[in-house]
Design a protein around this motif. Structure first.
Motif, PDB file in Angstrom:
ATOM      1  N   TYR A 182      53.409  56.413  57.405  1.00 50.53           N
ATOM      2  CA  TYR A 182      53.260  55.043  57.112  1.00 50.53           C
ATOM      3  C   TYR A 182      52.076  54.302  56.537  1.00 50.53           C
ATOM      4  O   TYR A 182      52.132  53.416  55.986  1.00 50.53           O
ATOM      5  N   LYS A 183      51.141  55.374  56.223  1.00 46.23           N
ATOM      6  CA  LYS A 183      49.883  55.157  55.664  1.00 46.23           C
ATOM      7  C   LYS A 183      49.463  56.267  54.856  1.00 46.23           C
ATOM      8  O   LYS A 183      48.433  56.863  54.942  1.00 46.23           O
ATOM      9  N   PRO A 184      50.331  56.831  53.821  1.00 44.43           N
ATOM     10  CA  PRO A 184      49.947  58.023  53.291  1.00 44.43           C
ATOM     11  C   PRO A 184      48.764  58.148  52.304  1.00 44.43           C
ATOM     12  O   PRO A 184      48.148  59.111  51.696  1.00 44.43           O
ATOM     13  N   HIS A 185      48.177  56.882  52.025  1.00 43.40           N
ATOM     14  CA  HIS A 185      47.144  56.868  51.151  1.00 43.40           C
ATOM     15  C   HIS A 185      45.668  56.817  51.814  1.00 43.40           C
ATOM     16  O   HIS A 185      44.685  56.579  51.305  1.00 43.40           O
ATOM     17  N   HIS A 186      45.827  57.125  53.062  1.00 48.57           N
ATOM     18  CA  HIS A 186      44.550  57.180  53.883  1.00 48.57           C
ATOM     19  C   HIS A 186      44.561  58.501  54.418  1.00 48.57           C
ATOM     20  O   HIS A 186      45.316  58.971  55.391  1.00 48.57           O
ATOM     21  N   VAL A 245      40.139  57.126  51.368  1.00 47.62           N
ATOM     22  CA  VAL A 245      41.251  56.105  51.149  1.00 47.62           C
ATOM     23  C   VAL A 245      41.532  55.903  49.531  1.00 47.62           C
ATOM     24  O   VAL A 245      40.272  55.885  48.949  1.00 47.62           O
ATOM     25  N   VAL A 246      42.724  56.256  48.987  1.00 45.91           N
ATOM     26  CA  VAL A 246      42.827  56.146  47.626  1.00 45.91           C
ATOM     27  C   VAL A 246      43.754  54.949  47.260  1.00 45.91           C
ATOM     28  O   VAL A 246      44.536  54.606  48.218  1.00 45.91           O
ATOM     29  N   GLU A 247      43.699  54.695  46.097  1.00 40.83           N
ATOM     30  CA  GLU A 247      44.635  53.489  45.597  1.00 40.83           C
ATOM     31  C   GLU A 247      46.129  53.991  45.465  1.00 40.83           C
ATOM     32  O   GLU A 247      46.281  55.318  45.127  1.00 40.83           O
ATOM     33  N   PRO A 248      47.093  53.199  45.942  1.00 35.54           N
ATOM     34  CA  PRO A 248      48.277  53.938  45.818  1.00 35.54           C
ATOM     35  C   PRO A 248      48.881  54.173  44.379  1.00 35.54           C
ATOM     36  O   PRO A 248      48.368  53.343  43.622  1.00 35.54           O
ATOM     37  N   GLY A 249      49.408  55.171  44.141  1.00 41.62           N
ATOM     38  CA  GLY A 249      49.825  55.604  42.694  1.00 41.62           C
ATOM     39  C   GLY A 249      49.562  57.220  42.463  1.00 41.62           C
ATOM     40  O   GLY A 249      48.813  57.770  43.228  1.00 41.62           O
ATOM     41  N   ASP A 265      47.658  58.875  40.515  1.00 41.19           N
ATOM     42  CA  ASP A 265      46.265  59.097  40.037  1.00 41.19           C
ATOM     43  C   ASP A 265      45.507  59.305  41.314  1.00 41.19           C
ATOM     44  O   ASP A 265      44.405  59.806  41.361  1.00 41.19           O
ATOM     45  N   LEU A 266      45.891  58.705  42.349  1.00 43.12           N
ATOM     46  CA  LEU A 266      45.021  58.694  43.669  1.00 43.12           C
ATOM     47  C   LEU A 266      43.520  58.233  43.294  1.00 43.12           C
ATOM     48  O   LEU A 266      42.676  58.988  43.695  1.00 43.12           O
ATOM     49  N   THR A 267      43.160  57.129  42.838  1.00 45.22           N
ATOM     50  CA  THR A 267      42.045  56.602  42.489  1.00 45.22           C
ATOM     51  C   THR A 267      41.111  56.481  43.920  1.00 45.22           C
ATOM     52  O   THR A 267      41.786  55.815  44.794  1.00 45.22           O
ATOM     53  N   VAL A 268      39.960  57.005  44.013  1.00 48.09           N
ATOM     54  CA  VAL A 268      39.330  56.737  45.306  1.00 48.09           C
ATOM     55  C   VAL A 268      38.748  55.665  45.197  1.00 48.09           C
ATOM     56  O   VAL A 268      38.108  54.850  44.505  1.00 48.09           O
ATOM     57  N   GLU A 269      39.016  54.911  46.705  1.00 50.34           N
ATOM     58  CA  GLU A 269      38.460  53.644  47.055  1.00 50.34           C
ATOM     59  C   GLU A 269      37.375  53.876  47.992  1.00 50.34           C
ATOM     60  O   GLU A 269      36.393  52.942  47.817  1.00 50.34           O
ATOM     61  N   PRO A 309      37.229  55.697  36.829  1.00 52.70           N
ATOM     62  CA  PRO A 309      37.114  55.865  37.992  1.00 52.70           C
ATOM     63  C   PRO A 309      37.305  57.241  38.490  1.00 52.70           C
ATOM     64  O   PRO A 309      38.009  57.904  37.682  1.00 52.70           O
ATOM     65  N   TRP A 310      37.029  57.597  39.712  1.00 50.71           N
ATOM     66  CA  TRP A 310      37.106  58.909  40.250  1.00 50.71           C
ATOM     67  C   TRP A 310      38.619  58.811  40.843  1.00 50.71           C
ATOM     68  O   TRP A 310      39.024  58.239  41.618  1.00 50.71           O
ATOM     69  N   ASP A 311      39.201  59.899  40.043  1.00 52.17           N
ATOM     70  CA  ASP A 311      40.743  60.159  40.705  1.00 52.17           C
ATOM     71  C   ASP A 311      41.022  61.605  40.587  1.00 52.17           C
ATOM     72  O   ASP A 311      40.279  62.370  40.452  1.00 52.17           O
ATOM     73  N   LEU A 312      42.527  62.137  40.670  1.00 50.81           N
ATOM     74  CA  LEU A 312      42.654  63.453  40.669  1.00 50.81           C
ATOM     75  C   LEU A 312      42.111  64.047  39.228  1.00 50.81           C
ATOM     76  O   LEU A 312      42.028  65.231  39.191  1.00 50.81           O
ATOM     77  N   THR A 313      42.352  63.308  38.383  1.00 51.92           N
ATOM     78  CA  THR A 313      42.021  63.979  36.872  1.00 51.92           C
ATOM     79  C   THR A 313      40.324  64.457  36.871  1.00 51.92           C
ATOM     80  O   THR A 313      39.970  65.260  36.128  1.00 51.92           O
ATOM     81  N   ALA A 314      39.614  63.789  38.108  1.00 50.15           N
ATOM     82  CA  ALA A 314      38.502  64.379  38.044  1.00 50.15           C
ATOM     83  C   ALA A 314      38.205  66.094  38.401  1.00 50.15           C
ATOM     84  O   ALA A 314      37.268  66.601  38.077  1.00 50.15           O
ATOM     85  N   ILE A 315      39.201  66.325  39.109  1.00 49.82           N
ATOM     86  CA  ILE A 315      39.512  67.914  39.464  1.00 49.82           C
ATOM     87  C   ILE A 315      40.261  68.605  38.339  1.00 49.82           C
ATOM     88  O   ILE A 315      39.738  69.551  37.992  1.00 49.82           O
ATOM     89  N   GLU A 316      41.264  67.995  37.946  1.00 49.39           N
ATOM     90  CA  GLU A 316      42.275  68.536  37.058  1.00 49.39           C
ATOM     91  C   GLU A 316      41.775  68.567  35.496  1.00 49.39           C
ATOM     92  O   GLU A 316      41.826  69.726  34.806  1.00 49.39           O
ATOM     93  N   ASP A 317      40.990  67.671  35.165  1.00 45.82           N
ATOM     94  CA  ASP A 317      40.702  67.578  33.720  1.00 45.82           C
ATOM     95  C   ASP A 317      38.985  67.811  33.441  1.00 45.82           C
ATOM     96  O   ASP A 317      38.575  68.721  33.282  1.00 45.82           O
ATOM     97  N   SER A 318      38.377  66.641  33.599  1.00 44.66           N
ATOM     98  CA  SER A 318      36.987  66.645  33.671  1.00 44.66           C
ATOM     99  C   SER A 318      36.197  65.406  34.423  1.00 44.66           C
ATOM    100  O   SER A 318      36.931  64.745  34.880  1.00 44.66           O
ATOM    101  N   ARG A 319      35.005  65.661  34.640  1.00 47.03           N
ATOM    102  CA  ARG A 319      34.336  64.709  35.630  1.00 47.03           C
ATOM    103  C   ARG A 319      34.026  63.315  34.945  1.00 47.03           C
ATOM    104  O   ARG A 319      33.504  63.443  33.769  1.00 47.03           O
ATOM    105  N   PRO A 320      34.381  62.382  35.545  1.00 46.34           N
ATOM    106  CA  PRO A 320      33.603  60.879  34.978  1.00 46.34           C
ATOM    107  C   PRO A 320      32.097  61.163  34.968  1.00 46.34           C
ATOM    108  O   PRO A 320      31.364  61.761  35.755  1.00 46.34           O
ATOM    109  N   GLN A 321      31.798  60.598  33.850  1.00 47.15           N
ATOM    110  CA  GLN A 321      30.315  60.663  33.542  1.00 47.15           C
ATOM    111  C   GLN A 321      29.328  59.354  33.787  1.00 47.15           C
ATOM    112  O   GLN A 321      30.087  58.254  33.737  1.00 47.15           O
ATOM    113  N   PRO A 322      28.121  59.482  34.524  1.00 46.69           N
ATOM    114  CA  PRO A 322      27.662  58.435  35.036  1.00 46.69           C
ATOM    115  C   PRO A 322      27.026  57.645  33.514  1.00 46.69           C
ATOM    116  O   PRO A 322      26.484  58.387  32.712  1.00 46.69           O
TER     117      PRO A 322
END
Length: 334
Positions: free
Chosen positions: A85-89, A119-123, A125-129, A214-227
């Motif tokens: 009942y809380k799949p995003h944690h 804890v990720v944002e529902p969706g 992309d699984l954006t890291v919270e 934001p950091w999400d699943l694409t940071a692994i799949e594609d490219s890292r967000p840059q500072p």
């Protein structure tokens, strides 16, 4: 009442089977997509347990290798746990032994326990919270013949809210890091006759980092967000009588070069130079130049044991006051 209990039991059972089937299918698809992208990605077996309230996934003999970065990771198992009942944690658990390879070296990672709460944002992309990582008794050993140990490491990351007038998602994270009894590679090279503990008494940092997205699943799949900006609230290292503190803020351009100022405080800096000379891992000429420069700074401050070094970064160069002392570091995540 009996009918109600039956309906509840059926609902819980159905929810678990939907969640477990979705997890199994989703993991298999993700690994297939990585292989299609040229990765080495696989596992010997995937088991889903936890009925009725949890979905516990265990990967046996898992391997991931990204051909673009040359980074590879292998572990005998890896576990992800979530409540139905809380799949995003999520709770992640690593094994006691694992390996991490980068183009220049291979690292053996040994821990008593290594676990993270995510804890990720529902969706999709699984954006890291929020992330909380806890490591108990860490030992890193490199194929380049260095090692690092710590009795514990705690890392906390929290996504900051976007400004009220902003329409774009927040890509700013507050990060706090603390290590207990951290012994860096230099500590293993210090001669036994040097009066220093074998580990740092204090190793901690508090900073706020803004990224290109934001950091999400694409940071692994594609490219890292840059500072794009770093605000170092404070960093502290205490090693016996040697003390290091730093604070400051920089903006980072599209090429990774910082613009801003960081102030570093060194206490008993002459002893730091002596330790560097003792481990014979630094060129004497470099240490001679550094000692001369710090002696000059100490003479200006009137405090021979403690100095404050204002470092500014601009135009791809690092300056001490108005004096260029070298190129600026390039802050790019591969």
């Amino acid at each position: 009442m009996a009918r109600l209990l039956v309906l509840v039991a059926l609902a819980v059972t159905g929810l678990w089977f939907v969640g477990s089937r979705g997890a199994s299918t989703g993991f298999a698809t993700w690994f297939e997509d990585r292989r299609a992208d040229g990765w080495v990605a696989g596992y010997d077996d995937l088991t889903i347990k936890g009925f009725p309230y949890r979905v516990d996934a265990t990967f046996d003999n898992i391997t991931l290798a990204d051909p673009d970065t040359g980074v590879a990771w292998q572990a005998p198992f890896f576990q992800l746990f979530a409540l139905t009942y809380k799949p995003h944690h999520l709770i992640a658990t690593w094994p006691n032994d694992q390996t991490l390879a980068v183009p220049s070296e291979k690292l053996t990672v040994q821990t008593e326990t290594m676990q993270a709460s995510l804890v990720v944002e529902p969706g999709s992309d699984l954006t890291v919270e929020r992330v909380n990582l806890d490591i108990d008794t860490l030992a890193l050993t490199s194929s380049l013949d260095w090692q690092l140990t710590a009795s514990g490491i705690d890392l906390a990351l929290l996504r900051q809210p976007a400004p009220d007038n902003s329409d774009t998602p927040s890509a700013t994270y507050r990060l706090a890091l603390r290590a207990q009894d951290l012994a860096p590679p230099a500590a293993f090279l210090v001669p036994t006759d040097v009066d220093l503990p074998r580990s740092f008494e204090v190793f901690q940092a508090d900073l706020e980092a803004t990224f290109s997205r934001p950091w999400d699943l694409t940071a692994i799949e594609d490219s890292r967000p840059q500072p794009t900006a770093l605000d170092l609230k404070r960093a502290d290292i205490v090693w016996g009588d040697l003390k290091f503190n730093a604070a400051g803020a920089v903006r980072i351009d599209n090429l990774g070069y910082p613009t801003g100022k960081i102030t570093i405080r060194l206490v008993n800096w002459r002893d730091m130079i002596a330790v560097a000379r003792a481990n014979e891992n630094f060129a004497p000429a470099v240490l001679d130049t550094l000692e001369q420069a710090l002696t000059f700074v100490a003479g200006l401050s009137g405090n021979s044991a403690q100095i404050d070094i204002p470092l500014s970064f601009k135009g791809g160069a690092t300056r001490f006051g108005p004096i260029p002392i070298g190129p600026a570091p390039r802050l790019v995540l591969r």
